[in-house]
Scaffold this motif. Structure first.
Motif, short mmCIF file in Angstrom:
data_model
loop_
_atom_site.label_atom_id
_atom_site.label_comp_id
_atom_site.label_asym_id
_atom_site.label_seq_id
_atom_site.Cartn_x
_atom_site.Cartn_y
_atom_site.Cartn_z
N TRP A 43 0.84 -1.21 0.00
CA TRP A 43 0.00 0.00 0.00
C TRP A 43 0.87 1.26 0.00
CZ3 TRP A 43 -4.65 1.72 -1.08
CH2 TRP A 43 -5.00 3.00 -0.65
N HIS A 44 1.90 1.26 0.85
CA HIS A 44 2.81 2.41 0.89
C HIS A 44 3.54 2.55 -0.44
CE1 HIS A 44 5.39 5.45 2.66
NE2 HIS A 44 6.45 4.80 2.20
N GLU A 45 3.91 1.44 -1.04
CA GLU A 45 4.60 1.50 -2.33
C GLU A 45 3.67 2.08 -3.40
OE1 GLU A 45 6.22 -2.28 -3.40
OE2 GLU A 45 7.55 -2.39 -1.67
N LEU A 46 2.38 1.72 -3.35
CA LEU A 46 1.41 2.27 -4.30
C LEU A 46 1.21 3.76 -4.07
CD1 LEU A 46 -0.71 1.71 -6.53
CD2 LEU A 46 -2.37 1.29 -4.69
N GLU A 47 1.12 4.15 -2.81
CA GLU A 47 0.86 5.54 -2.45
C GLU A 47 2.03 6.46 -2.77
OE1 GLU A 47 -1.91 7.17 1.09
OE2 GLU A 47 0.01 6.34 1.76
N THR A 48 3.22 5.89 -2.78
CA THR A 48 4.41 6.70 -3.08
C THR A 48 4.93 6.46 -4.50
OG1 THR A 48 5.80 5.01 -2.02
CG2 THR A 48 5.15 6.91 -0.68
N THR A 53 -0.97 0.43 -10.10
CA THR A 53 -2.15 -0.28 -9.65
C THR A 53 -2.15 -1.74 -10.08
OG1 THR A 53 -3.38 1.80 -9.83
CG2 THR A 53 -4.67 -0.20 -9.56
N ILE A 54 -1.71 -1.99 -11.30
CA ILE A 54 -1.66 -3.38 -11.78
C ILE A 54 -0.72 -4.20 -10.92
CG2 ILE A 54 -0.94 -4.85 -13.71
CD1 ILE A 54 -1.86 -2.66 -15.61
N GLY A 129 -1.61 19.39 -1.76
CA GLY A 129 -0.67 18.42 -1.21
C GLY A 129 -1.45 17.20 -0.78
N THR A 130 -1.41 16.14 -1.57
CA THR A 130 -2.33 15.02 -1.37
C THR A 130 -1.65 13.66 -1.38
OG1 THR A 130 -4.31 13.93 -2.31
CG2 THR A 130 -2.81 14.98 -3.86
N ASN A 131 -2.12 12.78 -0.51
CA ASN A 131 -1.77 11.37 -0.60
C ASN A 131 -2.73 10.73 -1.59
OD1 ASN A 131 0.16 11.66 1.35
ND2 ASN A 131 -0.83 10.38 2.89
N THR A 132 -2.19 10.14 -2.63
CA THR A 132 -3.08 9.53 -3.62
C THR A 132 -2.39 8.35 -4.28
OG1 THR A 132 -4.64 10.03 -5.41
CG2 THR A 132 -2.42 10.94 -5.61
N ILE A 133 -3.16 7.64 -5.09
CA ILE A 133 -2.64 6.49 -5.82
C ILE A 133 -2.95 6.69 -7.29
CG2 ILE A 133 -2.86 4.92 -3.86
CD1 ILE A 133 -5.47 3.90 -5.05
N GLN A 134 -2.34 5.89 -8.12
CA GLN A 134 -2.43 6.07 -9.58
C GLN A 134 -3.88 6.21 -10.06
OE1 GLN A 134 -0.95 2.71 -11.77
NE2 GLN A 134 -1.65 3.50 -13.73
N SER A 135 -4.77 5.30 -9.64
CA SER A 135 -6.15 5.31 -10.12
C SER A 135 -6.86 6.60 -9.78
CB SER A 135 -6.92 4.13 -9.51
OG SER A 135 -6.26 2.92 -9.76
N HIS A 136 -6.66 7.08 -8.55
CA HIS A 136 -7.33 8.30 -8.11
C HIS A 136 -6.71 9.54 -8.74
CE1 HIS A 136 -8.78 6.04 -4.26
NE2 HIS A 136 -9.24 5.53 -5.38
N ASN A 156 2.13 9.94 -4.88
CA ASN A 156 2.58 8.96 -5.85
C ASN A 156 3.50 9.55 -6.91
OD1 ASN A 156 0.32 10.37 -7.03
ND2 ASN A 156 0.21 8.78 -8.59
N LYS A 157 3.62 10.88 -6.92
CA LYS A 157 4.50 11.55 -7.87
C LYS A 157 5.79 12.05 -7.23
CE LYS A 157 1.78 11.00 -11.38
NZ LYS A 157 2.16 10.09 -12.50
#
Length: 220
Positions: A43-48, A53-54, A129-136, A156-157
């Motif tokens: 989850w942390h890896e996805l968020e950063t 997502t795949i 300034g947001t915590n997000t993931i690729q899909s969102h 994620n960026k």
């Protein structure tokens, strides 16, 4: 002055992860235990932004599948880090075939917050300034939610996520502002506390109207 706004829970409604837990027949605790299993927090890896997502769902399915096979073979260790409950049957957890983060993501815009951002931008620098993931991230782009800001800094960026203080340090460095000249709002107290520890003025967002009433004075 620099104003930093969180996205979910401030500018838009926050993502309801409960839909995913229900779809997977899992508790919240079990979902994140699977994410953190084997000393690797996907989850942390996805968020950063370290995985997409795949990659996340492939690894998630692999971990659940291994747990299910171990249960069938009778070798599921009693001291596993996964928290089971009476309401969760390991064999009832389905294989994820679609991106559930995108499927159940339907944010609603908080118009009052957008009005505040527009007013503040007339005199100040205003960023997200947001915590997000690729899909969102992709969905917000399609909707134009980031267009209300001068700049967007997404976990994620930039490779750092709140409440890690490095998240805020990166934004301050990129924007060229000192902490004393920055304001930050978020719907999570732990993120506000992290920003405040650096000397940033913070405001816990409990409602768009409360935030508007507290900060509109800076637009005058």
């Amino acid at each position: 002055m620099l104003f930093i706004f969180d996205m979910g829970g401030v500018v838009t409604s926050t993502f309801q992860m409960d839909y995913i837990y229900k779809k997977l027949n899992m508790s919240k605790e079990m979902f994140f235990d699977v994410c953190r299993h084997s000393n690797r927090d996907i989850w942390h890896e996805l968020e950063t932004g370290k995985i997409d997502t795949i990659d996340f769902w492939q690894e998630f399915n692999s971990r659940v599948g291994k747990l299910q096979r171990n249960l069938i073979d009778g070798i599921l260790k009693i001291n596993t880090s996964i928290h089971f409950s009476n309401e969760v049957n390991l064999q009832d957890i389905p294989t994820v075939e679609h991106d559930l983060f995108r499927l159940f993501f339907h944010p609603q815009l908080n118009i009052r917050t957008v009005e505040l951002i527009s007013a503040l931008r007339k005199k100040h620098r205003v960023v997200c300034g947001t915590n997000t993931i690729q899909s969102h991230w992709e969905n917000h782009l399609e909707r134009g939610d980031y267009s209300y800001f001068d700049q967007t800094y997404a976990s994620n960026k930039i490779g750092a996520a709140k409440p890690d203080t490095n998240f805020f340090k990166l934004i301050l460095e990129a924007e060229g502002y000192d902490a004393k000249d920055a304001f930050f709002t978020d719907d999570k107290i732990e993120n506000c506390n992290a920003a405040e520890s650096l000397g940033i003025t913070t405001k816990l967002c409990t409602s768009p109207e409360d935030l508007y009433e507290s900060w509109i004075k800076y637009a005058d």
